[in-house]
Write a protein that holds these residues in place. Structure first.
Motif, mmCIF file in Angstrom:
data_model
loop_
_atom_site.group_PDB
_atom_site.id
_atom_site.type_symbol
_atom_site.label_atom_id
_atom_site.label_comp_id
_atom_site.label_asym_id
_atom_site.label_seq_id
_atom_site.Cartn_x
_atom_site.Cartn_y
_atom_site.Cartn_z
ATOM 1 N N TYR A 48 0.821 -1.217 0.000
ATOM 2 C CA TYR A 48 0.000 0.000 0.000
ATOM 3 C C TYR A 48 0.858 1.272 0.000
ATOM 4 O O TYR A 48 0.535 2.240 -0.692
ATOM 5 N N THR A 49 1.955 1.293 0.796
ATOM 6 C CA THR A 49 2.749 2.529 0.882
ATOM 7 C C THR A 49 3.274 2.931 -0.491
ATOM 8 O O THR A 49 3.098 4.079 -0.936
ATOM 9 N N GLY A 77 3.240 -8.565 0.587
ATOM 10 C CA GLY A 77 3.667 -8.320 1.972
ATOM 11 C C GLY A 77 2.474 -8.148 2.894
ATOM 12 O O GLY A 77 1.393 -8.726 2.667
ATOM 13 N N ALA A 78 2.666 -7.308 3.903
ATOM 14 C CA ALA A 78 1.607 -7.114 4.901
ATOM 15 C C ALA A 78 0.300 -6.669 4.255
ATOM 16 O O ALA A 78 -0.793 -7.007 4.733
ATOM 17 N N SER A 79 0.405 -5.933 3.152
ATOM 18 C CA SER A 79 -0.815 -5.385 2.541
ATOM 19 C C SER A 79 -1.799 -6.482 2.135
ATOM 20 O O SER A 79 -3.008 -6.289 2.233
ATOM 21 N N GLY A 361 0.418 -16.541 9.731
ATOM 22 C CA GLY A 361 0.901 -15.312 10.354
ATOM 23 C C GLY A 361 1.584 -14.430 9.330
ATOM 24 O O GLY A 361 1.875 -14.850 8.210
ATOM 25 N N GLY A 362 1.834 -13.200 9.733
ATOM 26 C CA GLY A 362 2.533 -12.261 8.869
ATOM 27 C C GLY A 362 3.237 -11.238 9.743
ATOM 28 O O GLY A 362 2.954 -11.134 10.945
ATOM 29 N N GLY A 389 0.662 -2.565 12.679
ATOM 30 C CA GLY A 389 -0.557 -3.359 12.523
ATOM 31 C C GLY A 389 -1.812 -2.548 12.259
ATOM 32 O O GLY A 389 -2.910 -3.076 12.265
ATOM 33 N N ASN A 390 -1.636 -1.254 12.009
ATOM 34 C CA ASN A 390 -2.801 -0.402 11.695
ATOM 35 C C ASN A 390 -2.523 0.401 10.427
ATOM 36 O O ASN A 390 -2.642 1.625 10.425
#
Ligand code: FAD
Length: 458
Positions: A48-49, A77-79, A361-362, A389-390
């Motif tokens: 996202y970034t 990734g986290a996204s 998990g991530g 995480g937000n």
């Protein structure tokens, strides 16, 4: 095959240790970079970034030539891992943010992130991105008296910073009218939304590509250097030479020299059940399908997916020695699965027979004070990381901040509390690992015995 045993529940099932969201939209990664390119902006990271930064830059100046290198695929990734809670949360708690930055700056930050939450919905509608977005939002819930005190504190603080719709603390009966769980003793509605993070990332990548941004998937940045005043991203198949460089790698950010001690990858786990049948759904009163987040150090949260699965996540979040992010080693963690099965049963004993289909998990990028860093170095490296995480709404805001910093604008965004603030660094190993273990044990103890340790630890 995994065997999961918890009090009152034993099941041997074929649990998939892979991310549920990935099965909701197949991915064909694009080809890797195979030549040298010269451009205005080079971005490392197709989450996202990186994507929001490219999106807002292109909107501001369509002539900009932007190249993103992504080692896997956009959203890998986290996204694409996230649990899909679109939250206004910044830092560990509103109290901590007000304490650290003052009421006015906390208020402005919340207002801006709140705007991002609304704009996400508009973006999806405008660009036909089916991110399965549900604007029902979620509840912050309390499972014991200590947590009710925390909710009360948050409601009072939110009012003091002028929350637009003042929050109302629901007592146990009122809360259970919204989500019929015997574990819920109080709640307030946060607002926000729920979505499918993988589909948002893939949709955003499509939109960004259509704006003319080049996304080179399967392209790992192996080094970043400076030559003749320009940034050079080296990859196995070619170099990206850019006037400006953006690092949008969140939990992976520690791989870049100056950021090594600013962010730590901490694992967050979730389980996803089989889709609930109509009969199973009818056992629990949950008319509006809002999500919920239990107010503790290691939050526990639950929500429905679009196909009526239950996603349950949270619990103790481990950090592995040496910033270990290996999915092979840590994607499967049986003790997390057992903890979450136990939490699911505590919240919804009526669904004790529902099978867990996925457990995974991530890595969440944590900063020392739980507040992200967005800014630029003297050397012209732009960065945003440590969303703790937000990040779903916050990355949208970060994209606007980076746009304005890159274009040299002085705006509300570039004066937000995250921007170019002093970094509190994590210690070197093994101190970092030992410290994380100690803190995790202490926070877990407080979650189990909230009346024993009443001090605010984070
Ligand atoms: C399990 C989990 C649950 C979460 N749940 C929520 C939630 O419910 N709500 C919420 O608001 N936030 C949540 N988050 C946080 C949110 O997902 C992140 O803050 C956000 O996605 C960060 O986006 P990003 O683009 O900065 O990082 P990422 O999405 O991680 O993107 C970074 C990208 O950089 C790439 N990369 C790394 N190194 C290199 C390299 N050397 N070369 C090329 N590419 C590289 C990676 O492959 C990755 O795709 C969650 C995170 C996790 C892990």
């Amino acid at each position: 095959m995994a065997t999961i045993s918890t009090p009152g529940h034993t099941a041997t099932t074929g649990i998939k240790h892979s991310i549920y969201w990935r099965d909701t939209e197949a991915v064909e990664p694009g080809p890797p970079l195979d030549r040298d390119v010269r451009c205005d902006i080079g971005i490392i990271g197709g989450g996202y970034t990186g994507l929001w930064t490219a999106y807002f830059l292109k909107q501001a100046d369509p002539s900009l030539d932007i190249h993103i290198v992504e080692m896997d695929y956009a959203g890998a990734g986290a996204s694409g891992h996230a649990d899909g809670f679109v939250t206004p949360t910044i830092g560990h708690s509103l109290a901590g943010l007000v304490h650290g930055f003052g009421t006015d700056r906390a208020k402005t930050a919340y207002a801006v992130v709140g705007r991002s939450m609304l704009e996400l919905d508009r973006f999806c509608r405008k660009h036909d991105v089916d991110a399965e977005l549900e604007t029902t939002g979620y509840f912050s819930v309390a499972a014991n008296d200590a947590q009710i005190r925390l909710l009360r504190r948050d409601v009072e603080l939110a009012e003091s910073i002028g929350a637009k719709n003042s929050l109302r603390l629901l007592d146990g009966d009122e809360a259970r009218e919204r989500i019929g769980s015997p574990a819920i003793h109080g709640a307030f509605k946060v607002g926000g939304a729920l979505l499918n993070p993988h589909r948002l990332a893939r949709g955003l990548a499509r939109v960004v590509r259509n704006l003319g941004v080049h996304i080179h998937e399967q392209t790992m940045a192996t080094s970043v250097t400076k030559e003749n005043g320009r940034h050079v991203i080296t990859t196995p198949g070619g170099r990206v030479v850019a006037d400006k460089l953006v690092l949008g790698t969140d939990a992976y950010q520690h791989q870049f020299g100056g950021f090594k001690h600013g962010v730590k990858p901490v694992w967050s786990y979730a389980v996803v059940t089989d889709p609930l049948t109509d009969e199973q759904l009818s056992r629990v009163h949950w008319p509006e399908r809002e999500g919920f987040v239990e107010s503790r150090n290691f939050i526990i949260f639950g929500r429905f997916t679009k196909d009526n699965r239950l996603l349950f996540g949270g619990g103790p979040a481990p950090y592995f020695y040496g910033r270990d992010m290996s999915e092979n080693r840590h994607m499967r963690r049986d003790q997390a699965t057992a903890f979450l099965r136990g939490a699911l049963t505590r919240y919804f004993p009526e669904w004790d027979d529902v099978r867990i289909a996925y457990s995974y998990g991530g890595c969440v990028g944590m900063t020392r004070d739980f507040v992200p860093h967005v800014g630029n170095t003297d050397d012209g490296v732009y960065h945003a990381y440590g969303y703790c995480g937000n990040g779903i709404a916050l990355t949208h805001t970060a994209g606007k901040i980076l746009r304005d910093l890159i274009l040299g604008r002085d705006t509300t965004y570039t004066n937000l509390l995250f921007v170019n603030r002093k970094e509190r660094r994590f210690p070197v190993e093994p101190v970092s690992w030992v410290g994380a273990k100690g803190l995790t044990a202490l926070l877990s103890l407080q979650d189990r015995y909230p009346n024993l340790i009443r001090a605010q630890l984070v």
